[in-house]
Design an enzyme around this catalytic site. Structure first.
Site, PDB file in Angstrom:
ATOM      1  CG  ASP A 231       8.227 -10.665  -1.666  1.00  0.00           C
ATOM      2  OD1 ASP A 231       8.738  -9.706  -1.049  1.00  0.00           O
ATOM      3  OD2 ASP A 231       8.596 -11.834  -1.513  1.00  0.00           O
ATOM      4  CD1 TRP A 232      10.320  -3.854  -0.506  1.00  0.00           C
ATOM      5  CD2 TRP A 232       8.473  -5.018  -0.088  1.00  0.00           C
ATOM      6  NE1 TRP A 232       9.623  -3.195   0.495  1.00  0.00           N
ATOM      7  CE2 TRP A 232       8.477  -3.881   0.760  1.00  0.00           C
ATOM      8  CE3 TRP A 232       7.391  -5.884  -0.010  1.00  0.00           C
ATOM      9  CZ2 TRP A 232       7.475  -3.610   1.674  1.00  0.00           C
ATOM     10  CZ3 TRP A 232       6.381  -5.616   0.912  1.00  0.00           C
ATOM     11  CH2 TRP A 232       6.421  -4.498   1.736  1.00  0.00           C
TER      12      TRP A 232
END
Length: 801
Positions: A231-232
């Site tokens: 995930d970012w």
């Protein structure tokens, strides 16, 4: 040569620096390319229910490309319609291809542990069978059009508060039976091209570094063959992540992490074979995307599909005296600001700029209602407005019916924060009460991404739940209200009477460092049914404009031995006067005297369309796995054996047909699982109360510390909240606030979300592109926080050289 062999062949031609560089993105939305080898970059984009592609404008700013906004997952799940999910997925893929996007970052299939989770609108269900089946259909639809998906967030990301750092403390049985099995089911239906790991920790280890989660479970046990991306900003330790099986770090935060990987190989700390494997998966993804040539899409057809998806997902909760559908020509009061500006999607990274947006009021008029509108409440205020209430009552007084559009405003739920209660704005509730006093024919059209308090429901004769129905929700509401189509949705989550009834209530959202899943397997209906607790609306419930009868239960045998399957079927008849669709649900009940077990568990569902008087046969295939529990000691699924009741139901509380089978037990090859063998741990007669000793026994290990221990050194996972005990920490808070303000200048997050998240964000998140702080600088800050001032300064100055 197959694509996997091609990928490894290309990797063999790369330098170590090139291979290491592939393990992080090129920017926020692209992987890196290697031009000398002809390797192209891959464009990814948010898009669980609509493409959210960011692009640059002529002035160097950013804007989001308009796209069809379909209903969110919370709505689509209520359709219980695999075919619909496939078609929505295919439509999303064609819009992605039209805009040069190769991978959609979805679907999200985290379990709805608590109705308070601010991102529940992006998730399907409280049940892993529903989540896995519908996610699998969605993935197949998207990838059938040569666009990849990213199944997320793996794993145990069931809240927004402290999602970046919290340790989700759950027993393995709960993990495999509830929180992981939806992912397994989905990838068995269709292998997603990618899986996105979550931010949180599992078993005390960040998901991005977690070899048990990413390799032992996802690849070895579940058989996943694609790429794992972060995930970012989720990466904690890049070198450890490579060893654990994290192929791709997103987004690009500078070359520092790539250099760390390269250095680790040169010093022998990391096998080059691990880098080769991760790089090969990135290359394989790039090779897959080469088949997705740009294409045009039919905007009108997608708009029509969005409308169909919205009405197919709507749940008719209440319809006293068959008030609905209304007849064309009826005089109606259309009340509430949502009737003109509908709530149709959630906030956060999934927020779409729609190609079109239906106005419910306009759509009702188009279909023949004589409508008069009154605002009823101020959309931006929770407080009742006396003048608006009086106006609404005057409009409603002489109408044949009053249609009230109410629900949860954007500010009540979003990615980034959790709700604290289930209540609607008081202005919405007061509108229902006041209008009911002057007109008893009250129809409530309810919008929101998750469970809401409906203590006002006695003042409504009909309630139509739309969840967040996408850009065409206005037209779908009109179709349903006028009977142009029929409601066929069923609830994919339980609606309790009170927040305090929720099994995770006492344990959500947890502590500064941990959240304890003390309720174990007793999530949603598994708890309510086992505890014999009344709910407002049960899982699987939904009314229709017609009625259905069940009969002729057939089963291919009354015993199930090892290796066998059974076929279960029944006849369903439309016994009413209108066409309709019914979702038949198959539950299995096995109450053990040794194990703690739920009253029943969903094992299958089938949706069938029937004309008036028509009968069709619905069939299910029951396998041994459907009778299993997860044995944490054996790390495997086992059948305890004995009697199993097979139930065919219209909801979890509406059993229509049932029979009993006997199943042969799996052979014992190990000691009994003591973690699962004490029903006294879960005496639900007085609600969900699990003492420390019982939870530790079920967990199979000591309960981890809930807060930072005195004297414990800070790490990259230290939150700004934890650093405030020093002058330097307070300075970091000031800097963090500046960064957060910059991050809020996008269409995906509002300032209130950023402010809410700020103090629970780990220091490592400061390296996200929006902040632009190099990772080495952050490492130096951590050294200073740990009272190593000069060492920290030297570490940071090295970055500048």
């Amino acid at each position: 040569m197959d694509i996997q062999a091609q990928a490894h062949a290309l990797v063999s031609e790369m330098t170590l620096a090139e291979k290491a560089s592939l393990l992080s993105g090129a920017d926020n939305w692209h992987t890196k390319s290697i031009s000398r080898l002809g390797l192209q970059s891959v464009a990814v984009s948010d898009g669980p229910h609509g493409l959210r592609k960011e692009t640059a404008d002529a002035n160097g700013g950013k804007y989001t490309v308009p796209a069809t906004c379909f209903p969110t997952a919370a709505a689509l799940a209520c359709s219980f319609d695999r075919s619909l999910l496939r078609r929505v997925g295919a439509a999303l893929a064609t819009e992605a291809r039209a805009n040069g996007v190769a991978v959609l970052l979805g679907p999200g299939l985290n379990i709805k542990r608590s109705p308070l989770c601010g991102r529940n609108f992006e998730y399907f269900s409280e049940d892993p069978v529903v989540s896995g089946e519908l996610a699998g259909a969605y993935i197949a639809g998207v990838q059938g059009e040569h666009v990849g998906t990213s199944m997320k967030h793996f794993a145990l990301n069931n809240q927004e508060l402290r999602r970046l750092t919290v340790d989700a403390v759950a027993d393995e049985r709960a993990m495999f039976e509830i929180y992981l099995s939806g992912f397994e089911r989905a990838l068995q239906i269709e292998q997603p091209w990618t899986v996105m790991c979550s931010y949180n920790r599992v078993k005390g280890v960040n998901a991005s570094d977690n070899e048990w989660l990413l390799t032992d479970v996802l690849r070895t046990k579940f058989g996943f063959r694609g790429l794992v991306m972060s995930d970012w900003g989720a990466v904690n330790d890049r070198v450890t992540g490579v060893s654990a099986g994290l192929d791709l770090e997103m987004p690009f935060v500078g070359s520092y992490h790539d250099q760390l990987v390269e250095k680790a190989v040169r010093t022998g700390a990391l096998p080059e074979a691990a880098v080769d494997q991760c790089a090969a998966r990135v290359v394989e993804l790039a090779l897959k995307t080469q088949d997705a040539a740009p294409c045009a899409f039919d905007e009108a057809a997608h708009r029509a599909l969005a409308r169909e998806a919205a009405y197919s997902s709507a749940v008719l909760l209440k319809n006293n005296q068959n008030l609905l559908p209304l007849k064309a020509g009826a005089r109606v009061a259309v009340l509430g600001a949502f009737a003109k500006t509908p709530r149709y999607q959630g906030s956060g990274s999934s927020k779409v700029v729609p190609l079109h947006l239906d106005c419910p009021l306009d759509e009702l008029v188009k279909l023949g209602l004589r409508a008069e509108f009154a605002e009823g409440y101020r959309e931006a205020s929770d407080h009742p407005d006396e003048a608006l209430l009086r106006e609404a009552c005057e409009v409603a007084r002489s109408a044949d019916a009053a249609l009230l559009f109410i629900g949860l405003p954007d500010r009540f739920e979003s990615e980034g924060f959790d709700r604290e209660e289930l209540f609607l704005p008081e202005s919405h509730v007061e509108l229902v009460r006041r209008v009911h006093a002057v007109n008893s024919n009250v129809v409530v059209v309810l919008s929101g991404g998750s469970v809401m308090d409906l203590s006002w429901e006695a003042d409504a004769k009909a309630i139509l739940l739309m969840y967040l129905g996408g850009q065409s929700v206005g037209g779908a509401v009109a179709d349903l209200i006028l009977g142009k189509v029929y409601p066929s949705g069923k609830l994919a989550e339980s609606w309790p009477f009170r927040l305090e009834d929720v099994p995770s209530y006492a344990y959500f959202p947890g502590y500064p460092r941990t959240v304890e899943y003390r309720e174990s397997i007793f999530v949603g209906y598994r708890y309510y049914d086992t505890a014999k607790m009344s709910v407002r609306y049960p899982f699987g419930y939904g009314l229709s404009y017609t009625s259905f009868s069940y009969g002729n239960l057939q089963i291919s045998g009354n015993t199930m031995n090892v290796g066998e399957t059974l076929r279960v079927s029944c006849d369903v008849t439309n016994s009413g006067r209108r066409a309709g669709s019914e979702t038949v649900q198959l539950y299995v009940s096995h109450r053990s005297r040794v194990l703690f077990t739920a009253e029943q568990e969903l094992k299958g569902f089938e949706k069938v369309f029937l004309n008036p008087g028509e009968t069709k046969t619905v069939s299910f295939l029951l396998s041994r796995r459907d009778l299993c529990y997860y044995d944490a000691v054996a790390s495997d699924w086992r059948v305890e054996g004995g009697s199993y009741e097979i139930r065919l139901s219209a909801s979890c509380r509406d059993i229509r047909l049932k029979t009993v089978i006997e199943a042969e037990a799996d052979e014992d090859r190990h000691r009994p699982d003591l973690r699962a063998s004490a029903p006294c741990y879960y005496d639900l007669s007085n609600g969900m109360h699990v003492p420390d000793d019982s939870f530790a026994a079920v967990l199979g290990r000591p309960i981890p510390p809930r807060e930072r221990q005195k004297g414990e050194p800070h790490t990259l996972n230290a939150t700004l909240e934890e650093t405030q005990d020093s002058l330097f920490g307070r300075l970091l808070v000031f800097v963090g606030r500046r960064i957060a303000k910059r991050m809020a200048n996008t269409d995906e997050v509002g300032s209130e979300i950023v402010e809410h998240v700020l103090f629970t964000s780990p220091l490592r998140m400061m390296s996200m592109e929006g902040g632009g702080v190099p990772p080495r600088i952050i490492e130096g800050l951590v050294l200073i926080l740990n009272h190593h001032l000069f060492q920290g300064i030297r570490h940071m100055l090295t970055e500048r050289s």
